[in-house]
Design a protein around this motif. Structure first.
Motif, PDB file in Angstrom:
ATOM      1  N   ALA A 260       0.830  -1.201   0.000  1.00 34.78           N
ATOM      2  CA  ALA A 260       0.000   0.000   0.000  1.00 34.78           C
ATOM      3  C   ALA A 260       0.868   1.256   0.000  1.00 34.78           C
ATOM      4  N   TYR A 261       1.993   1.198   0.710  1.00 34.49           N
ATOM      5  CA  TYR A 261       2.942   2.307   0.649  1.00 34.49           C
ATOM      6  C   TYR A 261       3.441   2.498  -0.789  1.00 34.49           C
ATOM      7  N   PHE A 319      -7.326  -1.461   4.597  1.00 33.49           N
ATOM      8  CA  PHE A 319      -6.552  -1.046   3.421  1.00 33.49           C
ATOM      9  C   PHE A 319      -7.437  -0.345   2.392  1.00 33.49           C
ATOM     10  N   GLY A 320      -8.718  -0.726   2.328  1.00 32.81           N
ATOM     11  CA  GLY A 320      -9.640  -0.014   1.463  1.00 32.81           C
ATOM     12  C   GLY A 320      -9.769   1.438   1.870  1.00 32.81           C
ATOM     13  N   LEU A 321      -9.766   1.695   3.167  1.00 33.11           N
ATOM     14  CA  LEU A 321      -9.842   3.071   3.654  1.00 33.11           C
ATOM     15  C   LEU A 321      -8.623   3.874   3.220  1.00 33.11           C
ATOM     16  N   ILE A 322      -7.455   3.228   3.234  1.00 34.48           N
ATOM     17  CA  ILE A 322      -6.220   3.903   2.814  1.00 34.48           C
ATOM     18  C   ILE A 322      -6.260   4.211   1.321  1.00 34.48           C
ATOM     19  N   HIS A 340      -2.643   6.169   9.065  1.00 39.71           N
ATOM     20  CA  HIS A 340      -3.450   4.956   9.228  1.00 39.71           C
ATOM     21  C   HIS A 340      -2.680   3.727   8.730  1.00 39.71           C
ATOM     22  N   LEU A 341      -1.883   3.909   7.704  1.00 49.56           N
ATOM     23  CA  LEU A 341      -1.064   2.808   7.198  1.00 49.56           C
ATOM     24  C   LEU A 341      -0.115   2.301   8.284  1.00 49.56           C
ATOM     25  N   ILE A 342       0.541   3.220   8.956  1.00 49.77           N
ATOM     26  CA  ILE A 342       1.484   2.848  10.018  1.00 49.77           C
ATOM     27  C   ILE A 342       0.734   2.275  11.225  1.00 49.77           C
TER      28      ILE A 342
END
Length: 529
Positions: A260-261, A319-322, A340-342
């Protein structure tokens, strides 16, 4: 060249090279892998912390391998900036901390730890590469390492889950590579920074940049598969559920997180906000993919009976939110996506450690088997409860900070779909978190459904009788029978210490919203200016 400029290359090369050491030593000595891995990852964490401190004090650190190719945009470049430094720190800290679980809970064996180091090196390479082609190379290294980790479990389920991941992961990486090919045809460059300068020029010159749009489409779909966006998510629940309990925290916290990053890096460093907003329907498609994944993942998580599978579907939603936040293309939303990822990576590492502790020590794997856990295992239950509350997004927690920034970004962008999805996902997350909390704290234990009922052994503050408990097979945390109880030594102090540390950190970081903003402001400002 200063020593700091060498650190990005060393952080990637050292774990990959050290991955051969457990295998070589294994020809003569048994079980040296854990010690080699512990020393290596501890050194990596210290070096990554030093690198991150330098980045936030003086600015990005860039290392051009061999000093060649920089002007042409085709040389191999490693970059540690405000964004990648945080992700690299998450990778190094998680890789080092989870060894406290595998030391006792397994899997064991020198080949396992060789794969552990290879995966860690690949993740750090994917984090710090400044080249879109080498991003593909590291995607493949991460994919092979993840395949090896998942398949290290016992039973046919692990093999099937690993094969599914291998096939779908290869498809995702191949789609990404096709996109890289189109991008190179359009620009003649592979360096991310160079591409970031060329893409706006090509858009202005061509008007209809067909190759650029095709490149983005292939790369986005490839990453959507890697990040497990619905309906391309099918590999993730099986992989998380059937991987050994000592492996799941690693892949859940890092593999999709780093992917995702990488998606965010490609979207904002390579293509840039101007391309994203100028391409018809692009942002709407990205937001829709993320929003649908949020709702689908949360809904599927609510109905799961197996705890690890429930947390796997939860990851699809988070992950959908990200991804949806990326699609908003605003500074605040991007900041929220990074936070949020972290936070999600850290929280899921702790939750899967907790699930592994419960399964290893007490033989509970389903939601119903968690009945009465808080009365008998207070430390484990408390750590899991704090992380579940943080996952919902209740302040003060890191989960709240990320969602708050994304929600503010959605309001600024007037994307009421994302704002509504955030509220709906919070309610659905509360629903499946509340199921576990209700079982642990308000449902009496029953010997028929709860392996950790009052006559079972206690290892974190309960009142069980250790002398009546059978031993646990050393099979990487999986019990041969769900009704078997753990042995007195099955759950170590180190496991509980990792769980408590993560839970406390999730709360402490809930007060660090301003600090995150200050750390990431240079990167976010550069992207949008």
């Amino acid at each position: 060249m200063s020593s700091v400029e060498l650190l990005p290359a060393l952080l990637i090369a050292v774990p990959i090279l050290m991955a051969t050491v457990p295998i070589v030593l294994g020809l003569r000595f048994d079980r040296t892998g854990w010690s080699v891995t512990a020393i290596t990852t501890a050194g990596m964490f210290a070096a990554t912390a030093y690198l991150a401190a330098d980045v936030y004090a003086t600015g990005p650190v860039v290392h051009v391998l061999g000093g060649w190719g920089e002007p042409q945009g085709i040389g191999i470049e490693l970059v540690a900036d405000e964004f990648s430094a945080l992700i690299a720190l998450l990778v190094a800290a998680t890789a080092a901390g989870l060894l406290a679980y595998t030391r006792v809970g397994g899997p064991r064996g020198n080949t396992f730890y060789a794969g552990y180091l290879l995966l860690t090196g690949g993740l750090l390479g994917l984090t710090m590469t400044g080249d879109v082609f080498n991003m593909f190379v590291f995607l493949e290294i991460v994919g092979l390492g993840t395949y090896a980790m998942i398949s290290s479990g016992d039973g046919p389920e692990s093999a099937v889950a690993a094969l599914k991941y291998l096939i779908l992961g290869t498809v995702g990486a191949s789609l990404y590579l096709i996109g890289v090919g189109f991008l190179f045809m359009a620009t003649g460059a592979l360096n991310m920074v160079v591409l970031g300068d060329l893409v706006p020029e090509l858009m202005a010159a061509e008007g209809e940049p067909t190759l650029l749009r095709a490149a983005f489409a292939f790369m986005f779909v490839g990453f959507a598969l890697k990040v497990a966006q619905w309906p391309l998510h099918t590999w993730q629940p099986d992989a998380y559920q059937h991987a050994p309990d000592g492996v799941t925290p690693l892949i859940a916290a890092l593999v999709s997180t780093v992917s995702a990053y990488a998606l965010g890096r490609v979207m904002f460093t390579v293509f840039g906000p101007e391309f994203l907003t100028a391409t018809p329907y692009l942002t709407e498609i990205v937001v829709t993919v993320g929003a649908v994944s949020v709702v689908a993942g949360s809904t599927l998580a609510v109905i799961q009976l197996d705890v690890k599978r429930m947390l796997a579907y939860s990851s699809v939603s988070q992950f959908g939110l990200i991804v949806a936040a990326y699609g908003l293309v605003t500074e605040v939303a991007l900041l929220g996506a990074i936070v949020h990822l972290i936070g999600h990576g850290m929280m899921k590492a702790g939750l899967f450690v907790a699930a592994g502790i419960v399964a290893l020590g007490y033989g509970a794997r389903t939601v119903d088997q968690y009945a009465g856990l808080a009365g008998e295992r207070p430390v484990t239950a408390a750590g899991m409860a704090v992380l579940l509350i943080a996952l919902v997004g209740i302040p003060p927690s890191i989960g709240f900070i990320g969602k708050w920034y994304i929600a503010v970004g959605a309001v600024q962008a007037e994307s009421w779909l994302v704002a509504g999805v955030i509220f709906l996902s919070t309610m659905l997350t509360l629903a499946y978190a509340a199921r576990l909390l209700e079982k642990m704290y308000f449902t009496p234990a029953s010997t028929l459904e709860s392996p950790h009922a009052p006559d079972a052994v206690a290892t974190d503050g309960g009142d069980g009788d250790a002398d009546e408990t059978p031993a646990v097979a050393g099979d990487g945390g999986r019990l041969a029978d769900a009704d078997r109880r753990g042995s007195p030594g099955a759950v170590s102090f180190g496991m509980l210490a990792v769980l408590v540390t993560v839970a406390v950190t999730a709360v402490v970081l809930g007060f660090a919203g301003g600090a995150f903003g200050d750390l990431l402001k240079p990167f976010v400002s550069e992207v949008f200016n």
